[in-house]
Design an enzyme around this catalytic site. Structure first.
Site, PDB file in Angstrom:
ATOM      1  N   CYS A 150       0.863  -1.182   0.000  1.00 28.82           N
ATOM      2  CA  CYS A 150       0.000   0.000   0.000  1.00 28.82           C
ATOM      3  C   CYS A 150       0.899   1.231   0.000  1.00 28.82           C
ATOM      4  O   CYS A 150       1.452   1.598   1.049  1.00 28.82           O
ATOM      5  CB  CYS A 150      -0.935   0.013   1.195  1.00 28.82           C
ATOM      6  SG  CYS A 150      -2.103   1.403   1.170  1.00 28.82           S
ATOM      7  N   ASP A 343     -12.405  23.789  12.422  1.00 27.06           N
ATOM      8  CA  ASP A 343     -11.906  22.587  11.753  1.00 27.06           C
ATOM      9  C   ASP A 343     -12.941  21.476  11.916  1.00 27.06           C
ATOM     10  O   ASP A 343     -12.706  20.479  12.596  1.00 27.06           O
ATOM     11  CB  ASP A 343     -10.555  22.166  12.348  1.00 27.06           C
ATOM     12  CG  ASP A 343      -9.910  21.010  11.587  1.00 27.06           C
ATOM     13  OD1 ASP A 343     -10.449  20.617  10.528  1.00 27.06           O
ATOM     14  OD2 ASP A 343      -8.871  20.495  12.054  1.00 27.06           O
ATOM     15  N   CYS A 369     -12.320  19.555   5.192  1.00 27.69           N
ATOM     16  CA  CYS A 369     -12.017  18.370   4.385  1.00 27.69           C
ATOM     17  C   CYS A 369     -13.147  18.086   3.406  1.00 27.69           C
ATOM     18  O   CYS A 369     -13.234  16.991   2.843  1.00 27.69           O
ATOM     19  CB  CYS A 369     -11.768  17.158   5.290  1.00 27.69           C
ATOM     20  SG  CYS A 369     -13.150  16.739   6.373  1.00 27.69           S
TER      21      CYS A 369
END
Length: 411
Positions: A150, A343, A369
């Site tokens: 990965c 945030d 995000c």
């Protein structure tokens, strides 16, 4: 590249990338695993194009760095050249802003982390015969891809996967699926195991032995600490935070540091700062070196961890556990702050943005995000008199459709 697909085939050209990273034809058909300029043979199925054959590759197609790309659902865009990929992510933010009426906002170049920097991962594990499959599901399915590599993970997580497989073979039963949140903290690997089992001494003893064998900092099972060799910790400047199980962290240390620098630069000159949705203090403790900080978050354990680190470092930090979705800080409460940092999680901060729009706080510094929920909240702030001065996209979610950003608002 070939795969089975129902229905008659046809040849199409891919003209752009969609919002989730799939290629899109001129008539709006989505085809996963393609890039603009690809000429492909596809079959239409359930409103999508199923890729059968790549006839001519587009100019931005590259060889994916991972052997599992195309089956593993963890990454969607490894086959896109870096410059084109980053331009697409930059455009995701720009498009979200334009849809909310922000056509001319100054946007910085996107800042991206490198491969091999992701410090947390949510794995699934299943027993297959005598062996354990460990990895991520295929996109849109419950088929588990057994990962042998990965490239997004930090070495500590990548290297533990073969040993973790062997140990899980002692625990898992046939047709049983375990979920594992693995985090590479500053003091070692924190592994949170979710497994639907009755609490028994034999199970806890076995898990404790596994934790020692793997040299984990901590192993928890269904939220209960089973073994702690060393408290998992996060260092923020001179502060050390003892992380509670399942604590929120930025996905990469590098991205965390980018956000800290952006927030610190923008907060310059503020005496008192509120850090809302503070988590364990990634931003609050960075700010505490130069500012008085008040932190708020809905998770009690995270606020407690932040405050304990602040006390140990004699910082000017106060904090409270508060559900900011239901009980945002109101204008009268916000009046004592020169700057507010937000945030929030992916849904954004609609209620808190509305309260800020009614306040007189000079600066709002927003870390997001989710470009769509950010753009919605940005419109609320702008309608309340704030000016969006700059936006900085950040790619912490490598080869995925997700993009982080930092934004600065001023009255």
């Amino acid at each position: 590249m070939s795969q089975q697909a129902r229905g008659p085939s046809e040849t199409v050209e891919i003209v752009r990338l969609g919002h989730a990273g799939d290629g899109v034809t001129a008539d709006g058909l989505f085809v996963a695993g393609t890039v603009p300029g690809d000429i492909v043979r596809i079959a239409r199925e359930a409103g999508r194009g199923q890729l059968i054959e790549l006839i001519t590759p587009g100019p931005t197609r590259v060889a994916p760095p991972c052997v599992h790309f195309g089956s593993c659902g963890g990454c969607a865009l490894q086959h896109v050249a870096r410059d084109a990929y980053l331009a697409w992510k930059h455009d995701l933010v720009a498009t979200a802003l334009k849809q909310r009426g922000f056509a001319d906002v100054p946007m910085d170049e996107i800042r991206a982390v490198a491969p091999g920097t992701r410090r947390r991962a949510n794995f699934k594990a299943q027993l297959r015969g005598q062996d354990v499959a460990l990895g991520f599901y295929e996109a849109g399915s419950r088929v588990l891809v057994d990962l042998t590599e990965c490239p997004i993970l930090v070495p500590e997580l990548a290297h533990i996967m073969p040993r973790l497989r062997r140990q899980l073979s002692k625990v898992l039963r046939p047709n049983e699926t375990a979920e594992l949140l693995a985090t590479a903290t500053d003091s070692g690997i924190d592994l949170a195991l979710n497994l639907k089992r009755k609490r028994e001494v034999d199970l806890l003893t076995l898990l404790s032995t596994i934790a020692a064998t793997l040299k984990l900092a901590r192993l928890s099972w269904n939220g209960e600490d089973v073994a702690i060799a060393e408290t998992p910790s996060l260092r923020v400047g001179r502060f050390t935070v003892a992380l509670p199980p399942g604590a929120f962290l930025q996905p990469t240390k590098e991205g965390e540091q980018m956000l800290q620098r952006l927030v610190l630069d923008a907060a310059s000159g503020a005496r008192s700062v509120a850090d809302l949705f503070s988590g364990c203090g990634t931003l609050a403790l960075a700010l505490a070196e130069h500012h008085a900080v008040h932190a708020a978050d809905s998770v009690v354990a995270q606020v407690d961890a932040l405050l304990a680190a602040a006390r140990q470092g004699n910082a000017r930090v106060t904090g409270v556990s508060r559900d900011l979705f239901r009980r945002p800080l109101l204008a009268v409460e916000l009046s004592r702050f020169d700057a507010v940092v937000l945030d929030p999680p992916r849904p954004g901060a609609a209620a808190q943005a509305k309260a800020l729009a009614e306040s007189r706080v000079p600066k709002v510094l927003y870390v997001s995000c989710n470009a769509a929920s950010f753009a919605r909240d940005a419109r609320t702030l702008a309608d309340g008199g704030y000016r969006l001065r700059r936006v900085t996209p950040i790619d912490q979610f490598l080869w995925s459709p997700h993009v982080e950003l930092f934004a600065e608002f001023r009255r």
